[in-house]
Motif scaffolding. Structure first.
Motif, PDB file in Angstrom:
ATOM      1  N   ALA A  47       0.728  -1.262   0.191  1.00  0.00           N
ATOM      2  CA  ALA A  47      -0.139   0.125   0.033  1.00  0.00           C
ATOM      3  C   ALA A  47       1.120   1.149  -0.038  1.00  0.00           C
ATOM      4  CB  ALA A  47      -0.938  -0.030   1.252  1.00  0.00           C
ATOM      5  N   LYS A  48       2.126   1.140   0.873  1.00  0.00           N
ATOM      6  CA  LYS A  48       2.994   2.351   0.674  1.00  0.00           C
ATOM      7  C   LYS A  48       3.509   2.583  -0.567  1.00  0.00           C
ATOM      8  CE  LYS A  48       3.685   2.141   5.877  1.00  0.00           C
ATOM      9  NZ  LYS A  48       5.093   2.109   6.748  1.00  0.00           N
ATOM     10  N   ASP A  49       4.035   1.446  -1.191  1.00  0.00           N
ATOM     11  CA  ASP A  49       4.795   1.552  -2.483  1.00  0.00           C
ATOM     12  C   ASP A  49       3.985   2.047  -3.641  1.00  0.00           C
ATOM     13  OD1 ASP A  49       6.992   0.525  -1.072  1.00  0.00           O
ATOM     14  OD2 ASP A  49       6.881  -1.624  -1.789  1.00  0.00           O
ATOM     15  N   ALA A  58      -8.626  14.502   2.204  1.00  0.00           N
ATOM     16  CA  ALA A  58      -7.380  15.120   2.576  1.00  0.00           C
ATOM     17  C   ALA A  58      -6.173  14.689   1.646  1.00  0.00           C
ATOM     18  CB  ALA A  58      -7.467  14.613   4.141  1.00  0.00           C
ATOM     19  N   GLY A  59      -6.275  13.232   1.221  1.00  0.00           N
ATOM     20  CA  GLY A  59      -5.300  12.860   0.439  1.00  0.00           C
ATOM     21  C   GLY A  59      -4.051  12.294   1.396  1.00  0.00           C
ATOM     22  N   PHE A  60      -4.472  11.788   2.408  1.00  0.00           N
ATOM     23  CA  PHE A  60      -3.252  11.194   3.202  1.00  0.00           C
ATOM     24  C   PHE A  60      -2.814   9.881   2.786  1.00  0.00           C
ATOM     25  CE2 PHE A  60      -1.329   9.221   7.006  1.00  0.00           C
ATOM     26  CZ  PHE A  60      -0.361  10.453   7.572  1.00  0.00           C
ATOM     27  N   PRO A  61      -1.693   9.501   2.735  1.00  0.00           N
ATOM     28  CA  PRO A  61      -1.156   8.212   2.371  1.00  0.00           C
ATOM     29  C   PRO A  61      -1.559   6.879   2.946  1.00  0.00           C
ATOM     30  CG  PRO A  61       0.741   9.866   2.599  1.00  0.00           C
ATOM     31  CD  PRO A  61      -0.345  10.472   3.275  1.00  0.00           C
ATOM     32  N   THR A  62      -2.416   6.122   2.382  1.00  0.00           N
ATOM     33  CA  THR A  62      -3.287   5.183   2.756  1.00  0.00           C
ATOM     34  C   THR A  62      -2.256   4.114   3.740  1.00  0.00           C
ATOM     35  OG1 THR A  62      -4.944   5.209   0.852  1.00  0.00           O
ATOM     36  CG2 THR A  62      -4.887   3.174   2.293  1.00  0.00           C
ATOM     37  N   GLY A  63      -1.203   3.660   2.992  1.00  0.00           N
ATOM     38  CA  GLY A  63      -0.392   2.860   3.663  1.00  0.00           C
ATOM     39  C   GLY A  63       0.311   3.388   4.810  1.00  0.00           C
ATOM     40  N   MET A  64       0.571   4.427   5.016  1.00  0.00           N
ATOM     41  CA  MET A  64       1.081   5.241   6.024  1.00  0.00           C
ATOM     42  C   MET A  64       0.250   5.227   7.163  1.00  0.00           C
ATOM     43  SD  MET A  64       2.932   8.910   6.644  1.00  0.00           S
ATOM     44  CE  MET A  64       3.880   8.635   4.846  1.00  0.00           C
ATOM     45  N   LYS A  65      -1.348   5.171   6.983  1.00  0.00           N
ATOM     46  CA  LYS A  65      -2.368   5.221   8.088  1.00  0.00           C
ATOM     47  C   LYS A  65      -2.308   4.050   8.443  1.00  0.00           C
ATOM     48  CE  LYS A  65      -6.020   7.570   7.688  1.00  0.00           C
ATOM     49  NZ  LYS A  65      -7.280   8.439   7.195  1.00  0.00           N
ATOM     50  N   TRP A  66      -2.245   2.843   7.692  1.00  0.00           N
ATOM     51  CA  TRP A  66      -2.278   1.613   7.817  1.00  0.00           C
ATOM     52  C   TRP A  66      -1.122   1.273   9.104  1.00  0.00           C
ATOM     53  CZ3 TRP A  66      -3.309  -1.847   3.179  1.00  0.00           C
ATOM     54  CH2 TRP A  66      -4.450  -1.544   2.592  1.00  0.00           C
ATOM     55  N   GLY A  67       0.229   1.785   8.635  1.00  0.00           N
ATOM     56  CA  GLY A  67       1.534   1.474   9.594  1.00  0.00           C
ATOM     57  C   GLY A  67       1.422   2.359  10.920  1.00  0.00           C
ATOM     58  N   PHE A  68       0.471   3.289  10.790  1.00  0.00           N
ATOM     59  CA  PHE A  68       0.425   3.879  12.427  1.00  0.00           C
ATOM     60  C   PHE A  68      -0.211   3.147  13.456  1.00  0.00           C
ATOM     61  CE2 PHE A  68       0.200   8.395  10.297  1.00  0.00           C
ATOM     62  CZ  PHE A  68       1.490   8.692  10.037  1.00  0.00           C
ATOM     63  N   LEU A  69      -0.876   2.113  13.182  1.00  0.00           N
ATOM     64  CA  LEU A  69      -1.294   1.170  14.193  1.00  0.00           C
ATOM     65  C   LEU A  69      -0.073   0.691  15.055  1.00  0.00           C
ATOM     66  CD1 LEU A  69      -4.065  -0.950  12.702  1.00  0.00           C
ATOM     67  CD2 LEU A  69      -4.237   1.151  14.015  1.00  0.00           C
ATOM     68  N   ALA A 225       1.692  -2.385  -7.539  1.00  0.00           N
ATOM     69  CA  ALA A 225       2.072  -1.187  -7.125  1.00  0.00           C
ATOM     70  C   ALA A 225       2.440  -0.361  -8.561  1.00  0.00           C
ATOM     71  CB  ALA A 225       3.048  -1.051  -6.034  1.00  0.00           C
ATOM     72  N   ASP A 226       3.440  -1.013  -9.343  1.00  0.00           N
ATOM     73  CA  ASP A 226       4.140  -0.127 -10.524  1.00  0.00           C
ATOM     74  C   ASP A 226       2.860   0.182 -11.510  1.00  0.00           C
ATOM     75  OD1 ASP A 226       6.277  -0.278  -9.369  1.00  0.00           O
ATOM     76  OD2 ASP A 226       7.146  -2.011 -10.395  1.00  0.00           O
ATOM     77  N   TRP A 227       1.996  -0.865 -11.767  1.00  0.00           N
ATOM     78  CA  TRP A 227       0.720  -0.703 -12.523  1.00  0.00           C
ATOM     79  C   TRP A 227       0.069   0.445 -11.946  1.00  0.00           C
ATOM     80  CZ3 TRP A 227      -4.244  -0.915 -10.680  1.00  0.00           C
ATOM     81  CH2 TRP A 227      -5.424  -0.877 -11.687  1.00  0.00           C
ATOM     82  N   PHE A 228      -0.143   0.764 -10.641  1.00  0.00           N
ATOM     83  CA  PHE A 228      -1.061   1.870 -10.078  1.00  0.00           C
ATOM     84  C   PHE A 228      -0.311   3.122 -10.170  1.00  0.00           C
ATOM     85  CE2 PHE A 228      -2.306   4.538  -6.579  1.00  0.00           C
ATOM     86  CZ  PHE A 228      -3.783   4.352  -6.955  1.00  0.00           C
ATOM     87  N   GLU A 234       3.413  11.907 -10.372  1.00  0.00           N
ATOM     88  CA  GLU A 234       4.836  11.303  -9.412  1.00  0.00           C
ATOM     89  C   GLU A 234       4.280  11.320  -8.104  1.00  0.00           C
ATOM     90  OE1 GLU A 234       9.326  12.169  -8.049  1.00  0.00           O
ATOM     91  OE2 GLU A 234       8.190  13.372  -9.756  1.00  0.00           O
ATOM     92  N   LYS A 235       3.785  12.436  -7.394  1.00  0.00           N
ATOM     93  CA  LYS A 235       3.124  12.247  -6.196  1.00  0.00           C
ATOM     94  C   LYS A 235       1.730  12.020  -5.848  1.00  0.00           C
ATOM     95  CE  LYS A 235       6.974  15.599  -4.754  1.00  0.00           C
ATOM     96  NZ  LYS A 235       7.034  17.045  -4.176  1.00  0.00           N
ATOM     97  N   SER A 236       0.899  12.025  -6.979  1.00  0.00           N
ATOM     98  CA  SER A 236      -0.458  11.752  -6.677  1.00  0.00           C
ATOM     99  C   SER A 236      -0.759  10.658  -7.851  1.00  0.00           C
ATOM    100  CB  SER A 236      -1.515  12.921  -7.325  1.00  0.00           C
ATOM    101  OG  SER A 236      -1.180  14.179  -6.454  1.00  0.00           O
ATOM    102  N   SER A 237      -0.391   9.445  -7.235  1.00  0.00           N
ATOM    103  CA  SER A 237      -0.278   8.086  -8.113  1.00  0.00           C
ATOM    104  C   SER A 237      -1.750   7.638  -8.325  1.00  0.00           C
ATOM    105  CB  SER A 237       0.281   6.965  -7.446  1.00  0.00           C
ATOM    106  OG  SER A 237       1.634   7.202  -7.302  1.00  0.00           O
ATOM    107  N   GLY A 238      -2.175   6.875  -9.436  1.00  0.00           N
ATOM    108  CA  GLY A 238      -3.375   6.252  -9.884  1.00  0.00           C
ATOM    109  C   GLY A 238      -4.482   6.754 -10.352  1.00  0.00           C
ATOM    110  N   PHE A 239      -5.656   6.531 -10.262  1.00  0.00           N
ATOM    111  CA  PHE A 239      -6.811   6.854 -10.858  1.00  0.00           C
ATOM    112  C   PHE A 239      -7.845   7.359  -9.817  1.00  0.00           C
ATOM    113  CE2 PHE A 239      -6.682   2.425  -9.948  1.00  0.00           C
ATOM    114  CZ  PHE A 239      -7.978   2.071  -9.178  1.00  0.00           C
TER     115      PHE A 239
END
Length: 437
Positions: A47-49, A58-69, A225-228, A234-239
């Motif tokens: 998720a982070k990658d 808010a656009g907060f990185p999803t993987g980072m939020k998971w990692g905060f637990l 992750a590379d597909w996404f 560069e800083k706003s990945s994906g769809f």
């Protein structure tokens, strides 16, 4: 020209797109199989990658939020999906849950496994009863097929999913107010810290994510992750799903890479309605500062929109042509924010009340000489001084509208909006009644 990227919307036009069978015909639950064969750490790293950022505003990185637990302590931890979509102009999560609810359910299962959660909650806005029923039915299908419940896919992983209907309060879109509501209390924002990752639902570690964020997890896991990252910037990945409404020829949902421009989206939507020109628009719903025609070529990604003075938000693109009164539009939004303020903090409770009084005067051509300066002063006293973002969001349309259309606010000191901008010119449909004899 940027192409559309139909992924979450790929089979919305299928005869029964919401059924489990349709979802299985379109790679459904293959990502869950893959996830259950991976470690939790690898899923969080994936998720982070990928660079996936929250699709709720808010656009907060999803993987980072998971990692905060924090590290597991033997007690429960929870996933809560914020499906309380109620921002004026925002209409992406509701159609997603209506047309393809299993994207969300599979995403819930994968995310729950990644964070060590055995009970997830989907908090749906109470007014959308049809969506609530469809989501309930989809959850029942997933249980019956073994994608939820005990020993999922024979791996020993257990997960229960509860679909909860709120009571229709905009404030419950704020994550901590949502948690209070889910616990049976009045929905009001909590003081932070502690943050939900440490003490969330029932004072346990909790991840709160938006519908589209969670629904995006299965295709990312399945295709990599590379597909996404191959989509977007560069800083706003994906769809993302861009919701076009208002004065365009074909309003609707347009799923495209982040970084697409409004000019491109309007072209895809058949252009502005015949004979009219773009006047102003919202890049992310009514709580984001408005843009004008000069911003048509701003890339719709988190960084570019912020650099231009607004926020990407929920990608709710409300399009207004030259027939619309800015003062009238902003006044209606302020009516909404004043009504929906929970009243917990003084700047928002009192500030939105006074914004409404002043905007109503200007709307009716009864403004006074100091009203515009007072508006800006009230906004300055709200901004950054509220418990949650509702107060900040209420100031955004006011300050940006005064910045770009001050002369219309000055007109409000002597001319009602309906005189300056006759409402029959801005309606989308023919309002003449036909009587059959």
């Amino acid at each position: 020209m940027t192409d559309l990227t139909p992924i979450l919307t790929k089979f919305w036009d299928a005869a029964q797109s919401w059924t489990l069978q349709t979802y299985l015909d379109n790679e459904g639950y293959q990502a869950l199989d893959k996830a259950l064969g991976m470690s939790q750490e690898d899923l969080v790293a994936m998720a982070k990658d990928s660079g996936l950022r929250g699709r709720g505003g808010a656009g907060f990185p999803t993987g980072m939020k998971w990692g905060f637990l924090p590290k597991p302590d033997g007690g429960p931890r929870y996933l809560v999906v914020n499906a309380d979509e109620s921002e004026p102009g925002t209409c992406k999560d509701i159609p997603l849950m209506m047309a393809a609810p299993h994207f969300l359910i599979e995403g819930v299962a994968i995310t729950s496994y990644a964070i060590g959660c055995n009970h997830a909650f989907i908090y749906v806005r109470g007014e959308v009863v049809h969506v609530y029923r469809r989501l309930q039915k989809a959850v029942e299908e997933a249980y019956a097929a073994g994608h939820l419940g005990k020993n999922i896919h024979g791996t020993g992983f257990d997960l229960d999913v509860t679909v909860h209907a709120g009571a229709g309060a905009y404030i419950c879109g704020e994550e901590t107010a949502l948690l209070d509501s889910l616990e049976g209390r009045r929905g009001q924002p909590r003081l932070k810290p502690p943050f939900p990752a440490v003490a969330g639902l029932y004072a346990r570690p909790t991840v709160v994510n938006n519908v589209e964020s969670i629904a995006s997890v299965p295709p990312i896991l399945l295709h990599g992750a590379d597909w996404f990252k191959g989509m977007g910037t560069e800083k706003s990945s994906g769809f993302g799903i861009f919701s076009l409404s208002g004065h365009v020829t074909r309003p609707g949902q347009y799923e495209a890479p982040l970084g697409i421009t409004l000019r491109e989206l309007i072209d895809m939507a058949g252009g502005m309605r015949n004979g009219h020109q773009l006047k102003f628009w919202t890049p992310g719903g009514s709580s984001t500062p408005i843009f004008t025609a000069e911003h048509l070529d701003v890339p719709l990604d988190f960084e570019s929109v912020a650099a231009a003075g607004s926020m990407l938000g929920t990608r709710a693109l409300q399009i207004f042509d030259e027939t619309v009164s800015v003062v009238r539009a902003v006044s209606r939004w302020i009516d909404f924010y004043a009504h929906e303020s929970c009243g917990k903090c003084t700047p928002c409770r009192e500030g939105t009340f006074w914004l409404k009084q002043i905007m109503t005067r200007l709307e009716h051509g009864q403004g006074t000489q100091g009203d515009i300066d007072t508006l800006l002063d009230v906004c300055d006293n709200i901004l950054g001084r509220s418990f949650c973002a509702l107060g900040d969001g209420a100031t955004s349309p006011v300050t940006s509208a005064v910045q770009y259309f001050r002369e219309e606010f000055e007109t409000g000191m002597h001319t009602p909006w309906w005189v300056a901008f006759p409402p029959e010119r801005s309606v989308l449909f023919d309002t003449k009644e036909t009587v059959s004899v």
